[in-house]
Design a protein around this motif. Structure first.
Motif, mmCIF file in Angstrom:
data_model
loop_
_atom_site.group_PDB
_atom_site.id
_atom_site.type_symbol
_atom_site.label_atom_id
_atom_site.label_comp_id
_atom_site.label_asym_id
_atom_site.label_seq_id
_atom_site.Cartn_x
_atom_site.Cartn_y
_atom_site.Cartn_z
ATOM 1 N N ILE A 51 0.847 -1.189 0.000
ATOM 2 C CA ILE A 51 0.000 0.000 0.000
ATOM 3 C C ILE A 51 0.879 1.235 0.000
ATOM 4 O O ILE A 51 1.808 1.341 0.797
ATOM 5 N N ARG A 52 0.555 2.143 -0.888
ATOM 6 C CA ARG A 52 1.232 3.438 -0.942
ATOM 7 C C ARG A 52 0.217 4.545 -0.724
ATOM 8 O O ARG A 52 -0.966 4.375 -0.981
ATOM 9 N N TRP A 53 0.738 5.696 -0.295
ATOM 10 C CA TRP A 53 -0.090 6.843 0.071
ATOM 11 C C TRP A 53 0.287 8.031 -0.792
ATOM 12 O O TRP A 53 1.473 8.315 -1.002
ATOM 13 N N LEU A 54 -0.731 8.724 -1.278
ATOM 14 C CA LEU A 54 -0.481 9.876 -2.141
ATOM 15 C C LEU A 54 -1.313 11.063 -1.661
ATOM 16 O O LEU A 54 -2.529 11.085 -1.847
ATOM 17 N N PRO A 55 -0.666 12.040 -1.027
ATOM 18 C CA PRO A 55 -1.400 13.255 -0.664
ATOM 19 C C PRO A 55 -1.918 13.941 -1.930
ATOM 20 O O PRO A 55 -1.200 14.039 -2.932
ATOM 21 N N ARG A 56 -3.154 14.409 -1.889
ATOM 22 C CA ARG A 56 -3.758 15.059 -3.068
ATOM 23 C C ARG A 56 -2.904 16.216 -3.578
ATOM 24 O O ARG A 56 -2.852 16.477 -4.776
ATOM 25 N N ARG A 57 -2.214 16.905 -2.680
ATOM 26 C CA ARG A 57 -1.397 18.050 -3.083
ATOM 27 C C ARG A 57 -0.258 17.642 -4.014
ATOM 28 O O ARG A 57 0.311 18.481 -4.709
ATOM 29 N N ARG A 58 0.081 16.361 -4.049
ATOM 30 C CA ARG A 58 1.159 15.881 -4.925
ATOM 31 C C ARG A 58 0.664 15.464 -6.307
ATOM 32 O O ARG A 58 1.471 15.090 -7.158
ATOM 33 N N LEU A 59 -0.655 15.516 -6.513
ATOM 34 C CA LEU A 59 -1.188 15.193 -7.834
ATOM 35 C C LEU A 59 -0.785 16.295 -8.820
ATOM 36 O O LEU A 59 -0.833 17.476 -8.480
ATOM 37 N N PRO A 60 -0.414 15.930 -10.035
ATOM 38 C CA PRO A 60 -0.092 16.947 -11.033
ATOM 39 C C PRO A 60 -1.314 17.825 -11.330
ATOM 40 O O PRO A 60 -2.453 17.356 -11.267
ATOM 41 N N ASP A 61 -1.084 19.093 -11.639
ATOM 42 C CA ASP A 61 -2.180 19.998 -12.007
ATOM 43 C C ASP A 61 -2.986 19.394 -13.145
ATOM 44 O O ASP A 61 -2.417 18.873 -14.112
ATOM 45 N N GLY A 62 -4.297 19.440 -12.999
ATOM 46 C CA GLY A 62 -5.184 18.952 -14.040
ATOM 47 C C GLY A 62 -5.275 17.447 -14.141
ATOM 48 O O GLY A 62 -5.844 16.927 -15.099
ATOM 49 N N PHE A 63 -4.717 16.725 -13.174
ATOM 50 C CA PHE A 63 -4.759 15.254 -13.229
ATOM 51 C C PHE A 63 -6.204 14.787 -13.277
ATOM 52 O O PHE A 63 -7.052 15.263 -12.540
ATOM 53 N N ARG A 64 -6.469 13.851 -14.165
ATOM 54 C CA ARG A 64 -7.823 13.340 -14.347
ATOM 55 C C ARG A 64 -7.860 11.845 -14.050
ATOM 56 O O ARG A 64 -7.043 11.080 -14.556
ATOM 57 N N PHE A 65 -8.825 11.472 -13.217
ATOM 58 C CA PHE A 65 -9.016 10.062 -12.887
ATOM 59 C C PHE A 65 -10.019 9.442 -13.849
ATOM 60 O O PHE A 65 -11.059 10.041 -14.124
ATOM 61 N N PRO A 66 -9.730 8.231 -14.340
ATOM 62 C CA PRO A 66 -10.737 7.557 -15.158
ATOM 63 C C PRO A 66 -11.912 7.119 -14.292
ATOM 64 O O PRO A 66 -11.854 7.210 -13.066
ATOM 65 N N ALA A 67 -12.954 6.651 -14.926
ATOM 66 C CA ALA A 67 -14.146 6.150 -14.229
ATOM 67 C C ALA A 67 -14.797 7.237 -13.382
ATOM 68 O O ALA A 67 -15.277 6.977 -12.280
ATOM 69 N N GLU A 68 -14.766 8.463 -13.903
ATOM 70 C CA GLU A 68 -15.444 9.597 -13.268
ATOM 71 C C GLU A 68 -15.028 9.825 -11.815
ATOM 72 O O GLU A 68 -15.808 10.294 -10.996
ATOM 73 N N GLY A 69 -13.793 9.481 -11.501
ATOM 74 C CA GLY A 69 -13.277 9.729 -10.158
ATOM 75 C C GLY A 69 -13.754 8.761 -9.105
ATOM 76 O O GLY A 69 -13.606 9.018 -7.913
ATOM 77 N N HIS A 70 -14.291 7.615 -9.517
ATOM 78 C CA HIS A 70 -14.697 6.583 -8.563
ATOM 79 C C HIS A 70 -13.488 5.727 -8.182
ATOM 80 O O HIS A 70 -12.526 5.617 -8.941
ATOM 81 N N ASP A 71 -13.572 5.075 -7.031
ATOM 82 C CA ASP A 71 -12.581 4.061 -6.673
ATOM 83 C C ASP A 71 -12.715 2.890 -7.643
ATOM 84 O O ASP A 71 -13.792 2.670 -8.213
ATOM 85 N N TRP A 72 -11.651 2.128 -7.794
ATOM 86 C CA TRP A 72 -11.735 0.935 -8.620
ATOM 87 C C TRP A 72 -10.669 -0.082 -8.285
ATOM 88 O O TRP A 72 -9.646 0.232 -7.683
ATOM 89 N N TRP A 73 -10.989 -1.311 -8.638
ATOM 90 C CA TRP A 73 -10.036 -2.421 -8.640
ATOM 91 C C TRP A 73 -9.711 -2.714 -10.099
ATOM 92 O O TRP A 73 -10.613 -2.785 -10.941
#
Length: 174
Positions: A100-122
């Motif tokens: 398991i790794r942890w990623l603070p939201r502040r470290r996301l690149p500007d404009g980063f887009r998550f697939p699946a409309e920002g839902h969690d996924w496996w």
């Protein structure tokens, strides 16, 4: 959109060949099996972790066959009590064989887009995406299975990018 139950989604753990990857984007979850243990933790009561053992045993069994289970938790800071609780549980996940790794939201690149409309996924074996849908109260509503190569390919790219940005458990200090 057709949703499957948690039990139906969980059957994918017995059929994947190499890797299962989980992306978590919520700062708090409402999972029935966790309600009591989380309340105990909040009040400082001890926990025997009987509720957690089936998952840990499953992870261990999969890891001993050479399969990989990884997870990235994207979290807001300061972290919620729920995330602090997850941090407290993570050593057991690691001991069982889950990375398991942890990623603070502040470290996301500007404009980063998550697939699946920002839902969690496996993501299972880079060919099946099980997108989690939650009800308004935050409880699990069902999982949407996606096998479209374009959508799954986008999830693979996001997995790889987030994994490279995220901090290993031992290095994460909220």
């Amino acid at each position: 959109m057709s949703l499957i139950t948690a039990e139906e989604r969980d059957k994918l753990f017995s059929t994947f060949k190499q890797e299962a990857f989980h992306l978590e984007l919520q700062d708090e979850y409402h999972v029935s099996i966790e309600d009591g243990p989380y309340a105990k933790w909040l009040s400082g009561e001890p926990d025997d972790f009987a509720w957690f053992r089936p998952w840990l045993e499953q992870v261990h069994a999969l890891a001993t066959t050479g399969k990989t289970i990884r997870r990235v938790r994207v979290v807001s800071e300061p972290v919620t009590d729920y995330i602090r609780w997850e941090l407290a549980l993570t050593p057991m996940n690691h001991e069982a064989g889950e990375d398991i790794r942890w990623l603070p939201r502040r470290r996301l690149p500007d404009g980063f887009r998550f697939p699946a409309e920002g839902h969690d996924w496996w993501l299972f074996d880079e060919d099946t995406l099980a997108v989690t849908h939650f009800r308004a109260d935050g409880r699990f509503d069902g999982a949407e299975l996606i096998t479209d190569p374009a959508v799954v390919g986008e999830a693979v790219q996001v997995r790889d990018r987030l994994w490279s940005l995220a901090l290993p458990y031992a290095d994460y200090r909220p």
